[in-house]
Design an enzyme around this catalytic site. Structure first.
Site, short mmCIF file in Angstrom:
data_model
loop_
_atom_site.label_atom_id
_atom_site.label_comp_id
_atom_site.label_asym_id
_atom_site.label_seq_id
_atom_site.Cartn_x
_atom_site.Cartn_y
_atom_site.Cartn_z
CG ASP A 222 -11.05 15.60 -16.04
OD1 ASP A 222 -10.05 15.15 -16.70
OD2 ASP A 222 -12.16 15.19 -15.79
CD GLU A 277 -12.18 37.98 -9.77
OE1 GLU A 277 -11.77 37.28 -8.65
OE2 GLU A 277 -13.26 38.10 -10.25
C1 BGC Z 1 -8.86 12.35 -17.08
C2 BGC Z 1 -9.05 11.04 -17.00
C3 BGC Z 1 -10.37 10.84 -16.12
C4 BGC Z 1 -11.49 11.23 -16.85
C5 BGC Z 1 -12.74 11.54 -15.94
C6 BGC Z 1 -10.15 12.65 -18.15
O1 BGC Z 1 -10.20 13.50 -19.01
O2 BGC Z 1 -7.78 12.79 -17.70
O3 BGC Z 1 -8.08 10.51 -16.34
O4 BGC Z 1 -10.60 9.34 -16.08
O5 BGC Z 1 -11.31 12.62 -17.51
O6 BGC Z 1 -12.47 12.51 -15.10
#
Ligand code: BGC
Length: 573
Positions: A222, A277
């Site tokens: 993310d 790993e």
């Molecule tokens: C996710 C979102 C989220 C944000 C903060 C993004 O890249 O896909 O859904 O709100 O990151 O974590």
């Protein structure tokens, strides 16, 4: 350019193939909206396990699970309280193990979402930071700064958070006085980690091993481009930053204080060592909304290995835009040693069956709402239902998806797109909305709830078969006609189109090259893969002649042997 993976040519067990991800079809599950096994209105892990047979008949290679960790759901689970556990509302670690096993038995890999930029404000480290004094090791795990102004009453900078409102929140010190400020690029419930802190780094390595040991095959990272920050000295103003951004693509020299800094890759080199790993090595895909020229770094084999490109997702249904994007991304992927990624829908954007039915200008205008993140458009607005040409949207979406499935590289699908599901718009009352983007923008942006409404499994019954109870976001009556039950075995249904296409895609998969075949009509895109598998799409409105060959599947019926508008066909021979 890399060629055919061994498993594809020799039939080696795909589960053991270290290259399984290169041309995989990956299905994103938003766990709280997929299937609810205990009738509490929230999808859960056992619900996913029960649907493994469905996933198997769909013909996907992997499932990517959006966050399933303990969370107060301030941002749909992207606010994580504990990285090495399962949200009790969704089940237990034992349920997780059972689900992983069931997926693996069905030949499906499992990708977990890792959220390293920020935790939730309920994470034990953040609670400790609030209870500890300024300058303490506990505060150092996050980004705390003194405020400006005579009494520190002003935030350290005027930056906005991605969801709107300030990117800094002031705390109350343990002695009850107004205190320091902490940074949050997203909601205030999502404090940013300090990635200069060794404990933070070590803890994420521990998390990656924890899930890898439990059988997770890969990770989706993310906001992979936000982790490292330079917040030394006087911080630039919002206006300074905007003046330096190149168009909508952010900074191209890595000098932005928090987006896409060069040092972030040092972290991923460490992560890669952990991935390697394991046998086969764990995979990773970066969510990085960065300047196209800087994307390859995230996909390097010494780093995460693959990165999303959201270019097709942001394009109009237009032959020349598609062709340019496809060519560019294949070249880029080959240069970085990765395979390309393709995506039309996910949990952050308006479903493509709806997007393609919106007047083009409306998409663009409403998309500006999320222009905060690296200047990128997240197309968040949902669209007003009455403006959508539902039939055209679905027809184009089916054509676009079939084209995508013929491309070399990984195809990422979002739950419900295999049903041709439309975005839910104004049917969700404000009082039931959940997305922080809605609340932080004071209702200007209706947010992302419209693509997160629980799936319809049956045409009627409680919550359309999602569970025995309600649904945490309201499902409109028209969900009925998109139900799995309605489409299962129904000739011409979107579900059957996806099943056929995904099965053929697995069988036909060959080298990662693509050859454009010239066509005199600029609204037609025609390409072939090395084994003679061809895809032809008519982006226009008038039927066109088909090239020589046997049609094996088409996204809409042919018209007197011709390819109608907004239709893709695959041919062989
Ligand atoms: C996710 C979102 C989220 C944000 C903060 C993004 O890249 O896909 O859904 O709100 O990151 O974590």
């Amino acid at each position: 350019m890399s060629t055919t993976t061994e498993a594809q040519t020799t039939g080696i067990d795909r589960m053991a193939d270290p290259n399984w991800w290169r041309q995989a079809s990956v299905y994103q599950i938003y766990p709280r909206s997929f299937a609810d096994s205990n009738g509490d209105g929230l999808g859960d892990i056992q619900g996913i396990t029960a649907k493994v047979p469905y996933l198997k008949t769909l013909g996907i290679d992997a499932v990517w699970l959006s966050p399933f960790y303990p969370s107060a759901l301030a941002d749909g689970g992207y606010d994580v309280d504990d990285y090495r556990n399962v949200d009790p509302k969704l089940g237990t670690l034992a349920d997780f193990d059972e689900m992983a096993e069931a997926l693996h038995r069905a030949g499906i890999k499992l990708i977990a979402d890792i959220v390293p930029n920020h935790s939730s404000d309920r994470h034990e480290w953040f609670k400790e930071a609030l209870a500890s004094p300024k300058g303490s090791p506990a505060r150092d795990r996050y980004i705390f700064r003194d405020g400006l102004g005579e009494n520190g009453e002003l935030p350290p900078s005027d930056w906005d958070s991605v969801f709107g409102g300030p990117a800094w929140e002031r705390i109350t010190e343990p002695d009850g006085t107004p205190g320091q400020w902490y940074m949050h690029i997203f909601a205030k419930e999502q404090p940013d980690f300090n990635w200069d802190n060794q404990e933070v780094r070590d803890d994420f390595l521990k998390t990656l091993r924890f899930w890898s040991d439990r059988g997770v095959d890969g990770f989706r990272i993310d906001v992979a481009h936000a982790l490292t920050k330079n917040l030394e000295g006087t911080l630039p103003t919002k206006a300074d930053l905007e003046a330096k951004a190149l168009g909508t693509d952010g900074f191209v020299d890595g000098s932005h204080p928090y987006w896409d800094r060069d040092e972030v890759h040092e972290i991923y080199v460490e992560w890669r060592k952990v991935f390697n790993e394991y046998t086969p090595p764990r995979t990773a895909v970066a969510e990085a909304w960065v300047h196209a020229d800087r994307r390859a770094r995230y996909a390097s084999p010494e780093g995460l290995g693959q990165a999303f490109n959201f270019d097709l997702l942001q394009a109009d249904f237009d032959a020349s835009q598609f062709r340019k994007i496809i060519t560019k991304n294949l070249v880029e992927a080959a240069a970085s040693g990765a395979s390309s990624t393709w995506v039309f829908s996910n949990h952050d954007v308006v479903r493509h069956a709806t997007r393609y039915g919106l007047p083009a200008t409306e998409v663009a205008v409403e998309g500006e709402i999320m222009a905060g993140q690296a200047g990128k458009k997240w197309l968040l607005a949902g669209g007003r239902k009455e403006d959508v040409d539902v039939e055209l949207g679905l027809r184009r979406a089916r054509a676009a998806s079939l084209l995508m499935f013929a491309l070399p590289g990984s195809a990422y699908l979002y739950q419900g797109e295999e049903l041709g599901l439309q975005e839910v718009g104004s049917e969700i009352p404000d009082s039931e909305r959940q997305d922080p983007a809605f609340f932080r923008n004071k209702g200007v942006d209706i947010g992302r709830d419209g693509c997160r409404v629980p799936l319809p499994w049956t045409a009627d019954g409680t919550s359309f078969g999602f569970g025995d109870g309600g649904s945490h976001l309201p499902q409109p009556a028209w969900f009925s006609r998109y139900a799995v039950q309605e489409q299962d075995g129904a000739e011409g249904s979107t579900l059957e189109l996806y099943r056929t296409a995904l099965r053929l895609r697995t069988d036909l998969q060959s080298g990662e090259e693509l050859e454009w075949i010239p066509n005199s009509n600029p609204e037609v895109l025609h390409f072939a893969r090395p084994n003679g598998w061809q895809s032809v799409t008519n982006f226009g409105t008038e039927p066109v002649d088909l090239p020589e060959g046997t049609v094996v599947v088409s996204s809409s019926g042919l018209q007197d042997g011709k390819l109608p508008g907004a239709t893709t066909a695959w041919l062989f021979g």
